[in-house]
Structure formats: structure tokens, C-alpha cells
Design a protein around this motif. Structure first.
Motif, mmCIF file in Angstrom:
data_model
loop_
_atom_site.group_PDB
_atom_site.id
_atom_site.type_symbol
_atom_site.label_atom_id
_atom_site.label_comp_id
_atom_site.label_asym_id
_atom_site.label_seq_id
_atom_site.Cartn_x
_atom_site.Cartn_y
_atom_site.Cartn_z
ATOM 1 N N GLU A 106 -13.218 54.761 48.305
ATOM 2 C CA GLU A 106 -14.537 54.188 48.540
ATOM 3 C C GLU A 106 -15.038 54.570 49.923
ATOM 4 N N GLU A 107 -16.317 54.813 50.010
ATOM 5 C CA GLU A 107 -17.008 54.886 51.292
ATOM 6 C C GLU A 107 -18.147 53.879 51.206
ATOM 7 N N ASP A 108 -19.379 54.329 51.146
ATOM 8 C CA ASP A 108 -20.480 53.395 50.933
ATOM 9 C C ASP A 108 -20.472 52.873 49.500
ATOM 10 N N GLN A 109 -20.001 53.689 48.583
ATOM 11 C CA GLN A 109 -19.822 53.277 47.205
ATOM 12 C C GLN A 109 -18.583 53.986 46.668
ATOM 13 N N PRO A 110 -18.047 53.543 45.534
ATOM 14 C CA PRO A 110 -16.884 54.230 44.978
ATOM 15 C C PRO A 110 -17.157 55.711 44.751
ATOM 16 N N TRP A 145 -1.594 56.408 58.584
ATOM 17 C CA TRP A 145 -1.067 56.142 57.244
ATOM 18 C C TRP A 145 -2.106 55.410 56.397
ATOM 19 N N LEU A 146 -2.702 54.370 56.972
ATOM 20 C CA LEU A 146 -3.650 53.557 56.225
ATOM 21 C C LEU A 146 -4.908 54.349 55.883
ATOM 22 N N LYS A 147 -5.419 55.124 56.821
ATOM 23 C CA LYS A 147 -6.632 55.893 56.557
ATOM 24 C C LYS A 147 -6.409 56.975 55.508
ATOM 25 N N GLU A 148 -5.188 57.498 55.447
ATOM 26 C CA GLU A 148 -4.895 58.491 54.421
ATOM 27 C C GLU A 148 -4.942 57.876 53.027
ATOM 28 N N ARG A 149 -4.716 56.572 52.952
ATOM 29 C CA ARG A 149 -4.707 55.882 51.664
ATOM 30 C C ARG A 149 -5.974 55.077 51.418
ATOM 31 N N ARG A 150 -6.663 54.728 52.483
ATOM 32 C CA ARG A 150 -7.937 54.012 52.362
ATOM 33 C C ARG A 150 -8.874 54.576 53.424
ATOM 34 N N ALA A 151 -9.668 55.550 53.029
ATOM 35 C CA ALA A 151 -10.482 56.305 53.982
ATOM 36 C C ALA A 151 -11.521 55.446 54.691
ATOM 37 N N CYS A 152 -11.919 54.323 54.065
ATOM 38 C CA CYS A 152 -12.947 53.481 54.677
ATOM 39 C C CYS A 152 -12.378 52.510 55.708
#
Length: 386
Positions: A102-106, A348-355
């Protein structure tokens, strides 16, 4: 825009918009480091409630003081452990996060986001396939070549292929024997200038972990995509998830992920399933004044206790958008119980949750928490901003 394999590697490892990384989480728990002493207390209610066959209770937090003592001994920093993946392959867990980025939307709502090609027999595709997948024969004909123009293929950021199963190196004799249609498709796309990746273990491996992301429906157009359920990001495989308040209140998501514990970091969203899940409620605000001094060790302890339970639990950490408050609490756990520096935990977290985007106030407090845990500050704001 199409990307080559080297660009894809750079895209994935540098916190891509797609939230995918070619590495796997080592889900085994390390020995628990000594907890920082904190002055939050937890009180249990409804302790006889049943959760997945085990007794559980709902937790609420009560602030007592505004002080956290230094730990009696400091941690030794460790590096995240990753598993090497054969070039050209991507794991089921990475595909899960890819589908739920997800970023602004999925991201999955965008028809140009990813092209998934099912290279199995037609009847197997009709029976069930990864959500949004197309039968490969509709794109790459085994004899006639490409049925979609190169211009159309180039619009996809990632092209993902899968067979029934298999994990042999691309182009090897065994791979050609196990999945000839996939290999043909892979090399046809490569000859056209594309850089596809292959699902490690195939459909069988993905379905074993994520059957709820497989369907007999053909979902291709944007209106159809907007009906799809978007799941929380998987931070630690089969153990720790991070998402939004709407995901935390979705019964199907909670059931499919087998969530047992929830950290609710919102000020206003109620605990959705207090009769069946264990909750830690931390009514936090996402602003420059919010103090996390007690929330960070409390959340870390709660998550660690859940994951090390018998049987091990599954934890969902959430705030409103799943970006700032929940990220701060997840990072605190990774620092305290994986012994990772703030910088490595954040990567680690950003690689799995870019937002992932904890506000500057939270980052500064996380750096202070890092100093308490390790005896010195290992991460600076300049490191994070690079």
C-alpha cells in the motif's frame, strides 16, 4: 514502466513502492534479551475468555509514571538473518507482501502494477489461482509467441510466473523437466526484453500458506480489483503483522491470518473482538507531543510474550493507517527482541511495508530507546534519511 532484473533488485532492496524484498524472515525466536524496566502496568479482564482453545484476557494499559529505567544489562547488536534466494525467484512470503503493498491506495488496485502468469494446465488455473493471475497461454502462446505487445508488457513494474511447484535454478535440466511451460514462458519474455521472476515452490507452496489469496475468479479490471481484500503486511513470517484499523476490524482477515493478539495504537478505534482476542490498548496520537517512553517497552513485551507462547500466537499491530504509530511499536519490538539497531529494523520493516513512516518525534524517541537497549546510540536521523 518495465524494470530489468538489476533494477528490480535495487527496487526491492531500497524500500520499493511495491514493498517486496528478495529475502526471507527467519521466524525462529532468539533468546529473549533482558527487558527494560517500565512503569506501565497491565490489568487483565475477562480472563476466562477462550481464544483458539486457550485461556486469554484483554489488556488495558494504565500509566503510572513518566519514567523508564535503564536496562540492567545492554544488548549486543545483531544483523537481520536472511535466506539466500536463487536469482530469478521470489518467495511466497514476498509475494504476499507484494499483493498487499500500500501507498496512498493498495497497489493491487492498479492494473499496471503486476502481471501474474499462471503457467499450469488450463484446468488447474480454472480450479484456483493466485488472485489477479492470468493464464499464461493468454499472454505467451507456446508456439506462436507473444499475444500481448511488448509495449503493453513494458507497462508492468513486475512480471511474476509460477508453475504447480518446483524450485530448481532457472534454465536447469530439472527445471525444464518439472515445468516446461513456465521455462518456455520465462525465456520468451526474456527474449522480448522483459525480466520476469518465478514464484519459489510454485502455486502449491503459495496456496499452503495463503489459500485466502487464491481464487477461481478472473480478476483483471480495475473495478474488480477494488473488491479485493487487502491484508496487513507480514513483518515476521506467520507471526507478526502490521496494518490499519479497518483491517484489524475485519473478521475475515483476523480469521485467515489466525491472529490471536492485537496491539491497538489508536486513540479512538475500539478493540473489535474483545471476546476472542487479547488486546494491548495504547491510545497514542500521531503528533510531535506524544510520549512513547512507556509504550515502547510495553508493546515490545506484549508482542514477545505472545510470539513465545504455547502455542505461539500471531500478533497484529495497528494504528489508523498503519504507517507511524504502529511502525514505532513494531520497530521497538524488533530492536528489543531481535537485537537489531533502529536502522536495520527500519530497513527490514520498510522492505515488507513500504508505507512505513514513523514521524520525526517517534524516530527521536526510538533512537533514545536504542541507546537504552544497546548502551549507545547506533542510528542517527542522517542514517535514516539516506
Amino acid at each position: 514502466m518495465r524494470v530489468c532484473w538489476e533494477q528490480l533488485m535495487h527496487l526491492l532492496n531500497d524500500f520499493s513502492e511495491m514493498g517486496v524484498v528478495l529475502s526471507r524472515v527467519n521466524s525462529s525466536c532468539r533468546a529473549a534479551p533482558r527487558e527494560p524496566v517500565n512503569t506501565f502496568q497491565t490489568v487483565s479482564s475477562n480472563s476466562d475468555r477462550e481464544v483458539n482453545g486457550t485461556d486469554s484476557d484483554c489488556f488495558s494499559s494504565i500509566p503510572v509514571q513518566n519514567k523508564v529505567c535503564e536496562p540492567e544489562e545492554v544488548l549486543l547488536p545483531a544483523l537481520p538473518e536472511t535466506v539466500c534466494v536463487e536469482r530469478g525467484y521470489i518467495t511466497p512470503q514476498q509475494v504476499y507482501n507484494l499483493l498487499n503493498a500500500e501507498e496512498d491506495q493498495p497497489a493491487l488496485y492498479d492494473p499496471s502494477y503486476i502481471l501474474i502468469l499462471d503457467c499450469r494446465r488450463a484446468e488447474r488455473y480454472k480450479d484456483s489461482h493466485v488472485v489477479t493471475a492470468r493464464a499464461a497461454v493468454t499472454v505467451i502462446h507456446p508456439e506462436l509467441g507473444c499475444l500481448i505487445s511488448c509495449i503493453d508488457l513494458q507497462k508492468y513494474s513486475i512480471i511474476l510466473l509460477y508453475a504447480e511447484e518446483g524450485c530448481s535454478p532457472v534454465g536447469s535440466v530439472k527445471a525444464k523437466a518439472d515445468s516446461p511451460d513456465l521455462q518456455r514462458c520465462f525465456f520468451q519474455l526474456s527474449a522480448l526484453g522483459m525480466d520476469p521472476v518465478i514464484l519459489l515452490g510454485g502455486f502449491a507452496a503459495f496456496y499452503a500458506l495463503y489459500p485466502f489469496l487464491c481464487t477461481a475468479r478472473v480478476v483483471l479490471l480495475e473495478p474488480e480489483r477494488h473488491t479485493l481484500t487487502i491484508y496487513p503486511s507480514e513483518v515476521l513470517e506467520g507471526a507478526l503483522y502490521q496494518g490499519t484499523d479497518s483491517q484489524a476490524s475485519d473478521h475475515h482477515i483476523i480469521k485467515n491470518l489466525r491472529i490471536t493478539h492485537v496491539v491497538n495504537a489508536t486513540a479512538n478505534s475500539p478493540d473489535a473482538f474483545p471476546n476472542t482476542l487479547r488486546y494491548l490498548r495504547l491510545p497514542l496520537s500521531d503528533d510531535a507531543q506524544q510520549d512513547l517512553v512507556e509504550a515502547l517497552p510495553l508493546a515490545s513485551r506484549f508482542i514477545n510474550t505472545a510470539l513465545r507462547g504455547e502455542p505461539p500466537g500471531r500478533v497484529l499491530v495497528h494504528c489508523s493507517m498503519g504507517k507511524s504509530r504502529s511502525s514505532a511499536l513494531t520497530l521497538a519490538f524488533l530492536m528489543a527482541h531481535r537485537s537489531w539497531s533502529l536502522l536495520h529494523a527500519l530497513r527490514w520493516l520498510k522492505e515488507r511495508r513500504a508505507c512505513t513512516a514513523p514521524n520525526v518525534n517517534f524516530l527521536r524517541q526510538l533512537m533514545t530507546y536504542e541507546q537504552q537497549l544497546f548502551g549507545s546510540r547506533l542510528t542517527s536521523l542522517d542514517d535514516i534519511r539516506r
